[in-house]
Design a protein around this motif. Sequence first.
Motif, PDB file in Angstrom:
ATOM      1  N   ARG A 167     -15.698  -3.071   2.527  1.00  0.00           N
ATOM      2  CA  ARG A 167     -15.157  -3.134   3.897  1.00  0.00           C
ATOM      3  C   ARG A 167     -15.486  -4.466   4.560  1.00  0.00           C
TER       4      ARG A 167
ATOM      5  N   GLN B 265      -1.830   5.262   0.971  1.00  0.00           N
ATOM      6  CA  GLN B 265      -2.955   4.426   0.577  1.00  0.00           C
ATOM      7  C   GLN B 265      -2.537   3.215  -0.260  1.00  0.00           C
ATOM      8  N   SER B 266      -1.551   3.382  -1.139  1.00  0.00           N
ATOM      9  CA  SER B 266      -1.094   2.245  -1.934  1.00  0.00           C
ATOM     10  C   SER B 266      -0.391   1.210  -1.069  1.00  0.00           C
TER      11      SER B 266
ATOM     12  N   CYS C 292      -9.023   2.205  -0.296  1.00  0.00           N
ATOM     13  CA  CYS C 292      -7.869   2.789   0.391  1.00  0.00           C
ATOM     14  C   CYS C 292      -7.659   4.243  -0.034  1.00  0.00           C
ATOM     15  N   GLU C 293      -7.947   4.572  -1.298  1.00  0.00           N
ATOM     16  CA  GLU C 293      -7.875   5.964  -1.744  1.00  0.00           C
ATOM     17  C   GLU C 293      -8.914   6.810  -1.013  1.00  0.00           C
TER      18      GLU C 293
ATOM     19  N   ARG D 178      -1.225   0.515   2.007  1.00  0.00           N
ATOM     20  CA  ARG D 178      -2.274  -0.229   2.693  1.00  0.00           C
ATOM     21  C   ARG D 178      -2.907  -1.259   1.753  1.00  0.00           C
ATOM     22  N   ALA D 179      -3.167  -0.848   0.518  1.00  0.00           N
ATOM     23  CA  ALA D 179      -3.800  -1.760  -0.436  1.00  0.00           C
ATOM     24  C   ALA D 179      -2.913  -2.975  -0.696  1.00  0.00           C
TER      25      ALA D 179
ATOM     26  N   THR E   7      -6.446  -0.575   8.709  1.00  0.00           N
ATOM     27  CA  THR E   7      -7.013   0.757   8.884  1.00  0.00           C
ATOM     28  C   THR E   7      -6.971   1.197  10.344  1.00  0.00           C
TER      29      THR E   7
ATOM     30  N   TYR F  22      -8.502  -5.812   6.436  1.00  0.00           N
ATOM     31  CA  TYR F  22      -8.783  -4.385   6.275  1.00  0.00           C
ATOM     32  C   TYR F  22      -8.911  -3.704   7.641  1.00  0.00           C
TER      33      TYR F  22
ATOM     34  N   ASP G 280     -10.330   6.215   1.849  1.00  0.00           N
ATOM     35  CA  ASP G 280     -10.010   6.321   3.274  1.00  0.00           C
ATOM     36  C   ASP G 280      -9.007   7.429   3.562  1.00  0.00           C
ATOM     37  N   GLN G 281      -8.187   7.791   2.582  1.00  0.00           N
ATOM     38  CA  GLN G 281      -7.153   8.796   2.814  1.00  0.00           C
ATOM     39  C   GLN G 281      -7.743  10.114   3.298  1.00  0.00           C
TER      40      GLN G 281
ATOM     41  N   LEU H  70       1.871   2.829   6.379  1.00  0.00           N
ATOM     42  CA  LEU H  70       0.417   2.717   6.339  1.00  0.00           C
ATOM     43  C   LEU H  70      -0.285   4.066   6.243  1.00  0.00           C
TER      44      LEU H  70
END
Length: 236
Positions: A203, A15-16, A176-177, A18-19, A214, A210, A179-180, A12
């Motif tokens: 969100r 980012q990928s 997700c990108e 998580r998506a 996160t 989500y 959020d990194q 996690l």
Amino acid sequence: MPLQPIRFFYDLLNQSSRALYIFLESSKIPFEAVSISVLKGEHLTGEYRDKVTRFKKVPALTDHNLQLSESVAMFRHLIRENIIPEHWYPRKNFGRSRIDEFLEWRQRNLGLASTDYFQQKWLVPYLQKRQPNESAVNMAEKQLNHTLNEFEQLFLHSKGFMIGDNISYADLLAICEIDQPKYIGFNPFIHRPKLDRWYKTVRDELGTYYKEVTHEFDNKLRTAEKSHKEAISLKQ
């Protein structure tokens, strides 16, 4: 209990990962989740490399006899092999083509910029047990700001989501990108009101899936940061 046909290998912090995790959960696709720690080097082990993915990366999946890496290829495989809600990758009104356009742009732009900032500001210093290189961080931040400006101008319009009134995989991967870098202290919303509105809309639409993912991402960062600070203090 028999294993699910799909085994999803993820971290996690990625980012990928998580998506795809959120996509699998929200689409009700049965899968077995297998956590892989990049910080511990588990993605480099012989077992993971030889039996799961020769690319030595996360995320990855196995589906019966298929071993697959690269997140976009994995998403398209899941779309073909499962019944999923149409809004994720719609066929109508050129929605699928617009998502593909973003996925191609993202690979060379948003994905590259967010990853580079995360690596320079957090990952490389963590692995090398040192402070960030401020010059490298500043360069990465400059590129990230440029890319976020382009993202806002090119992909965010008056509608709630990137390709219209419904959320798509483009929105999920993009948030997700973003959020990194966001979760390590970067504020992506300064002078970007459209980005701020879009982010909150996505969100809220993703809801519990989500929020849970996160939250775990943030916890992993905080735990690692604590050990990183302890390692730095021991070297001083």
